[in-house]
Motif scaffolding. Structure first.
Motif, PDB file in Angstrom:
ATOM      1  N   LEU A 255       0.806  -1.209   0.000  1.00 13.38           N
ATOM      2  CA  LEU A 255       0.000   0.000   0.000  1.00 13.38           C
ATOM      3  C   LEU A 255       0.846   1.269   0.000  1.00 13.38           C
ATOM      4  O   LEU A 255       0.325   2.358  -0.273  1.00 13.38           O
ATOM      5  CB  LEU A 255      -0.952  -0.010   1.190  1.00 13.38           C
ATOM      6  CG  LEU A 255      -1.970  -1.169   1.176  1.00 13.38           C
ATOM      7  CD1 LEU A 255      -2.839  -1.132   2.437  1.00 13.38           C
ATOM      8  CD2 LEU A 255      -2.842  -1.138  -0.064  1.00 13.38           C
ATOM      9  N   THR A 256       2.147   1.146   0.246  1.00 13.22           N
ATOM     10  CA  THR A 256       3.005   2.334   0.159  1.00 13.22           C
ATOM     11  C   THR A 256       3.182   2.791  -1.283  1.00 13.22           C
ATOM     12  O   THR A 256       3.769   3.856  -1.523  1.00 13.22           O
ATOM     13  CB  THR A 256       4.389   2.086   0.788  1.00 13.22           C
ATOM     14  OG1 THR A 256       5.092   1.098   0.032  1.00 13.22           O
ATOM     15  CG2 THR A 256       4.267   1.640   2.232  1.00 13.22           C
TER      16      THR A 256
ATOM     17  N   MET B  67      11.683  -4.865   9.328  1.00  9.48           N
ATOM     18  CA  MET B  67      10.789  -3.814   8.850  1.00  9.48           C
ATOM     19  C   MET B  67      10.998  -2.537   9.653  1.00  9.48           C
ATOM     20  O   MET B  67      11.291  -2.592  10.845  1.00  9.48           O
ATOM     21  CB  MET B  67       9.331  -4.261   8.970  1.00  9.48           C
ATOM     22  CG  MET B  67       8.954  -5.416   8.070  1.00  9.48           C
ATOM     23  SD  MET B  67       7.197  -5.794   8.172  1.00  9.48           S
ATOM     24  CE  MET B  67       6.506  -4.272   7.522  1.00  9.48           C
ATOM     25  N   ALA B  68      10.830  -1.415   8.988  1.00 12.36           N
ATOM     26  CA  ALA B  68      10.958  -0.130   9.671  1.00 12.36           C
ATOM     27  C   ALA B  68       9.737   0.124  10.543  1.00 12.36           C
ATOM     28  O   ALA B  68       8.651  -0.412  10.306  1.00 12.36           O
ATOM     29  CB  ALA B  68      11.117   0.991   8.653  1.00 12.36           C
ATOM     30  N   ALA B  69       9.910   0.949  11.544  1.00 11.12           N
ATOM     31  CA  ALA B  69       8.806   1.303  12.437  1.00 11.12           C
ATOM     32  C   ALA B  69       7.862   2.285  11.754  1.00 11.12           C
ATOM     33  O   ALA B  69       8.238   3.003  10.833  1.00 11.12           O
ATOM     34  CB  ALA B  69       9.356   1.913  13.726  1.00 11.12           C
ATOM     35  N   GLY B  70       6.601   2.301  12.212  1.00 11.36           N
ATOM     36  CA  GLY B  70       5.671   3.349  11.827  1.00 11.36           C
ATOM     37  C   GLY B  70       5.002   3.211  10.485  1.00 11.36           C
ATOM     38  O   GLY B  70       4.494   4.193   9.946  1.00 11.36           O
ATOM     39  N   LEU B  71       4.934   1.990   9.922  1.00  9.46           N
ATOM     40  CA  LEU B  71       4.334   1.822   8.596  1.00  9.46           C
ATOM     41  C   LEU B  71       2.915   2.357   8.531  1.00  9.46           C
ATOM     42  O   LEU B  71       2.554   3.085   7.593  1.00  9.46           O
ATOM     43  CB  LEU B  71       4.331   0.337   8.205  1.00  9.46           C
ATOM     44  CG  LEU B  71       3.629   0.005   6.884  1.00  9.46           C
ATOM     45  CD1 LEU B  71       4.369   0.621   5.705  1.00  9.46           C
ATOM     46  CD2 LEU B  71       3.485  -1.509   6.706  1.00  9.46           C
ATOM     47  N   TYR B  72       2.069   2.014   9.528  1.00  8.57           N
ATOM     48  CA  TYR B  72       0.658   2.389   9.451  1.00  8.57           C
ATOM     49  C   TYR B  72       0.419   3.890   9.631  1.00  8.57           C
ATOM     50  O   TYR B  72      -0.684   4.377   9.381  1.00  8.57           O
ATOM     51  CB  TYR B  72      -0.150   1.610  10.497  1.00  8.57           C
ATOM     52  CG  TYR B  72      -0.277   0.125  10.223  1.00  8.57           C
ATOM     53  CD1 TYR B  72       0.098  -0.432   9.002  1.00  8.57           C
ATOM     54  CD2 TYR B  72      -0.774  -0.733  11.202  1.00  8.57           C
ATOM     55  CE1 TYR B  72      -0.019  -1.791   8.768  1.00  8.57           C
ATOM     56  CE2 TYR B  72      -0.893  -2.100  10.973  1.00  8.57           C
ATOM     57  CZ  TYR B  72      -0.512  -2.626   9.753  1.00  8.57           C
ATOM     58  OH  TYR B  72      -0.627  -3.977   9.526  1.00  8.57           O
TER      59      TYR B  72
END
Length: 346
Positions: free
Chosen positions: A119-120, A162-167
């Motif tokens: 979704l990015t 995975m990097a933090a803060g995706l959502y």
């Protein structure tokens, strides 16, 4: 260990969360024993396709249908990175068609499909979603994109990185906005410390149905070893806050994964369903109290949860936990919520 007697064998069940995969090439003949719990699960079940699923579904519980949830299997070779996950939907829709033939029994495996899309990509995710819908043969219901992250690499092991803060990212939310336009739901897998990110996402997109996987994955390993009980209140408060968002539904399961640090994981002999129910009860009862039975559904998470017990034992554990519920409440928890949320035509 002898298989348990099936409790309430006539109770209709929809299993709204399982995987299919073939990872037999992941471990070489001389590979050392897995060092992380999740790798140990894959080592136990490197091959889980229709035959293995039907064996589990035939264990004695009245499973009427299932929902497949993405796991990175059978991506299209040679496809662009964005469209590669459509191969998984094609594969699962083929399995669903095999099941729908009736040749494998009355259960409709993979009646709903949850696939992966990045979704990015923002606006560029639209053709990916359209490709999933076309490949799903009318069964594609939603997207899962995990936001799992922890600064301690021992928590996620091979699933980390995975990097933090995706959502919370603007790019992700630009793509997320397309889900409602296609009448698609979103399955969210994240870890307990990340629940505030999902609360914020659910508030920002009230028109999109969000399904919380695995009751938010409480933690009790790595940096959280010995802290599971101390962190229970933090998890509970976030679950209650999340339940205030009416567009969120909770899947109850995944408690047999290694992340909680329960003694039952990889135990020999395996724990009984009664013991598992006692172990999981605080999380299950808190989630049901917060969301209500109309927004909760039991899930198997197989074959991942096979690291703790077999399929028959897992559903027996859920039936122990629901023993005091009314008939209507059991119907919601085991069947009706899943059917409604995933729009299953069965």
């Amino acid at each position: 260990m002898a298989r348990e007697t099936i409790l309430e064998p006539d109770l209709p069940i929809i299993d709204p969360h399982h995987h299919l995969w073939d990872m037999r090439g992941r471990f070489g003949a001389d590979a050392p024993p897995p060092r992380h719990g999740f790798e140990a699960v894959l080592h136990r079940a490197p091959h889980y396709l229709l035959d293995q699923l039907m064996t589990d579904l035939g264990a004695g519980h009245n499973v009427r249908a299932t929902v497949f949830v993405e796991c990175g299997a059978m991506y299209r070779a040679g496809a662009s990175g964005a469209l590669a996950p459509v191969g998984e939907t094609e594969f699962v829709n083929g399995v669903a068609a095999m099941s729908a033939s009736g040749l494998y029994g009355e259960t409709r495996a993979c009646a709903g499909i949850v696939g992966h899309a990045d979704l990015t990509l923002g606006e560029a995710v639209a053709p990916v979603l359209e490709a999933h819908l076309a490949a799903g043969g009318g069964r594609f219901r939603g997207v899962r994109q995990s936001a799992r992250h922890d600064p301690d690499p021992a928590v996620l092991g091979p699933l980390g990185g995975m990097a933090a803060g995706l959502y919370r990212s603007a790019a992700f939310r630009a793509g997320f906005a397309h889900l409602a336009r296609h009448r698609l739901s979103f399955d969210a897998w994240l870890l307990e410390p990340q629940l505030p990110d999902l609360i914020d996402l659910a508030s920002a997109f009230p028109e999109t149905t969000i399904i919380l996987d695995h009751v938010g994955t409480p933690l009790g390993i790595g940096a959280y070893a010995g802290q599971r009980e101390a962190r229970f209140g933090i998890w509970r408060d976030n679950i209650q806050a999340l339940a205030e968002r009416p567009n969120v539904v909770c899947k109850i399961g995944g408690l047999a994964m290694p992340f909680l640090g329960f003694a039952s994981f990889l135990a020999e002999p395996p724990a009984t369903s009664a013991a598992l129910a006692q172990e999981w009860r605080p999380y299950v009862e808190t989630a049901i109290e917060a969301f209500g039975v109309e927004r909760c559904m039991f899930e198997s998470n197989f074959p991942v949860d096979a690291g703790t017990c077999d399929y028959a034992t897992l559903w027996n554990a859920f039936k122990h936990l629901a023993a005091g519920a009314s008939g209507d409440e059991k119907a919601a928890l085991f069947h009706d919520t899943a059917r409604r949320v995933y729009r299953l035509d069965i």
